[in-house]
Structure formats: structure tokens, C-alpha cells
Design an enzyme around this catalytic site. Structure first.
Site, PDB file in Angstrom:
ATOM      1  N   HIS A  73       0.847  -1.193   0.000  1.00 43.35           N
ATOM      2  CA  HIS A  73       0.000   0.000   0.000  1.00 43.35           C
ATOM      3  C   HIS A  73       0.880   1.239   0.000  1.00 43.35           C
ATOM      4  CE1 HIS A  73      -2.418   3.109   2.385  1.00 43.35           C
ATOM      5  NE2 HIS A  73      -3.059   2.996   1.232  1.00 43.35           N
ATOM      6  N   SER A  74       0.562   2.205  -0.850  1.00 38.62           N
ATOM      7  CA  SER A  74       1.219   3.512  -0.836  1.00 38.62           C
ATOM      8  C   SER A  74       2.729   3.357  -1.027  1.00 38.62           C
ATOM      9  CB  SER A  74       0.862   4.231   0.473  1.00 38.62           C
ATOM     10  OG  SER A  74       1.258   5.575   0.447  1.00 38.62           O
ATOM     11  N   TRP A  75       3.532   3.900  -0.099  1.00 34.93           N
ATOM     12  CA  TRP A  75       4.990   3.737  -0.176  1.00 34.93           C
ATOM     13  C   TRP A  75       5.390   2.274  -0.236  1.00 34.93           C
ATOM     14  CZ3 TRP A  75       7.823   1.120   3.510  1.00 34.93           C
ATOM     15  CH2 TRP A  75       9.206   1.140   3.349  1.00 34.93           C
ATOM     16  N   HIS A 214      -7.242   7.344   0.131  1.00 37.08           N
ATOM     17  CA  HIS A 214      -5.962   6.655   0.233  1.00 37.08           C
ATOM     18  C   HIS A 214      -5.958   5.608   1.339  1.00 37.08           C
ATOM     19  CE1 HIS A 214      -1.730   6.334  -0.763  1.00 37.08           C
ATOM     20  NE2 HIS A 214      -1.407   6.427   0.511  1.00 37.08           N
TER      21      HIS A 214
END
Length: 234
Positions: A73-75, A214
């Protein structure tokens, strides 16, 4: 089948627990990892991006996992991309969930706008812990907009500063050609460094749309788990 979940910046494995539990309820194994430096009280000063990648590879090998779906997820898209070539033969698929898809030589800071990238570098360099935190207003507006404030504050209070090396270092190589890829994208995501459709295209796929912001892995775990099982289970 083993689902191994990698969280984004400032988050620990706890952020994946709702999705991991639903995956487990469906008969798969769900393992949510916390990267080094992302437990309250950890010393992040010497950590580099390679430490997160190596930790991820080591945990999968140590647990003797095969048939792995590696989910970031994300980074967390960066370490899963870095780990994929080192886990050849163990991976069934990798899945990016509203995640950054890195390019070789491009750090998380590099991927941001010049202004945001400069801010990240200066803040990390000025930090005695060589880390970067996120303020509540930025979190509220960009990562979890339109959610009730009590829920925003609950999640925000669980965050810890992100090791600076994780944001400033880049992968030397990115090779996603030898493993199938899925990209799940939250429709209301405002926090990605580039449009989600563009990031999915880097991985050679079309995004599968999810509801939410997000933080969809926390606010819409039913939908995330269902999409993961549908698009990574075959």
C-alpha cells in the site's frame, strides 16, 4: 496461498489487519508486516531503503512461504518492487493497492513535486532522528478526506515518523516483467505521487477501482479483500 501485506509510510502492519483478517476468513493466510523503524520507539537514523527490502525478503524466506501474493500500500509499493526479483519462484503475484510503482533511480522524494520533494529532504536532514512525520491537517485533507474527524484522529494517532532513508533512497533496478501484477486504485485517492492510472500503466496493467480514499484499506476492508481475492487468486 499466502498474502504478505506491506504498509505505507507512517503505518505499521496494523493498517492491514482488517484486510488480512478477511483474507484469512476466506481460507488464505494473511501476514501483515511492519517494516523496520515503524514501531514506536525504533531508532530510524541509520535505516536505508535496502533494509526494508531485505527485511521483507528475509521474513518470507524465514517463514518458508511459497505461493506468495505480495501486497503493498502507498509507499509499500517500493519495497515490494525491490523484493520481487529476489523472491523468484516464491511469488504468485504482486499487488499494488493505491501504491507507488517506482522507477529505477527514483526515490519517493524524487517522485513528488519539486516543492514537496525539497520539503521532504530539508525536513529529514533537519530531523535528529533522520525521519519525517506528517501533520494532522495534511493527513486529514490528503489521505483520509471526507471521513469523520474522530476516525481521522484515531488513525492519525497510530502513525509514527517515517525513516528518512525510506523516502530518499531509490531502487537501483525495477523489474516487474517476470511476475503477474495487479493494481487496485481507490477512486478518491489524493495522496499518490502520480495519477493511479499512470502508476498502473508503469506496471503494464489497468487499475481495478475501489471505493474510498488513500486509506481505503482501513475504511473499506471488505471491498479491498474481495478485490484482492478476485484479482489475485487465480
Amino acid at each position: 496461498m499466502n498474502y504478505v501485506f506491506v504498509p505505507g509510510a507512517w503505518h505499521g502492519g496494523w493498517a492491514w489487519h482488517p484486510v488480512a483478517q478477511r483474507v484469512a476468513d476466506a481460507g488464505r493466510r494473511g501476514i501483515a508486516l511492519t517494516m523496520p523503524g515503524l514501531v514506536a520507539g525504533d531508532d530510524a537514523r541509520e535505516l536505508k531503503l535496502i533494509d526494508a527490502v531485505t527485511y521483507l525478503v528475509t521474513e518470507i524466506e524465514r517463514r518458508d512461504l511459497t505461493d506468495v501474493v505480495l501486497v503493498g500500500h502507498s509507499w509499500g509499493g517500493i519495497p515490494i518492487a525491490g523484493a520481487a526479483p529476489r523472491l523468484a519462484g516464491l511469488l504468485r503475484r504482486i499487488a499494488f493497492v493505491s501504491a507507488f510503482v517506482p522507477r529505477a533511480g527514483e526515490s519517493m522524494a524524487d517522485a513528488m513535486s519539486p516543492e514537496v520533494g525539497a520539503f521532504l529532504r530539508s525536513a529529514i536532514e533537519a530531523s535528529p532522528e533522520h525521519s519525517i512525520a506528517v501533520d494532522f491537517e495534511s493527513f486529514r485533507q490528503s489521505l483520509m478526506q471526507d471521513e469523520p474527524e474522530h476516525l481521522q484522529r484515531l488513525v492519525f494517532d497510530l502513525l509514527v515518523p517515517q525513516p528518512g532513508g525510506y523516502m530518499l533512497d531509490a531502487l537501483e533496478e525495477v523489474d516487474l516483467e517476470d511476475v503477474p501484477v495487479t493494481y487496485l486504485l481507490a477512486e478518491e485517492d489524493r495522496a499518490l505521487a502520480a495519477p493511479g492510472v499512470e502508476l498502473a500503466a508503469r506496471a503494464g496493467v489497468e487499475p481495478v477501482l475501489l471505493p474510498g480514499t488513500h486509506e481505503t484499506i482501513l475504511t473499506h476492508p471488505d471491498e479491498v479483500a474481495k478485490a484482492l481475492l478476485e484479482h489475485t487468486g487465480s
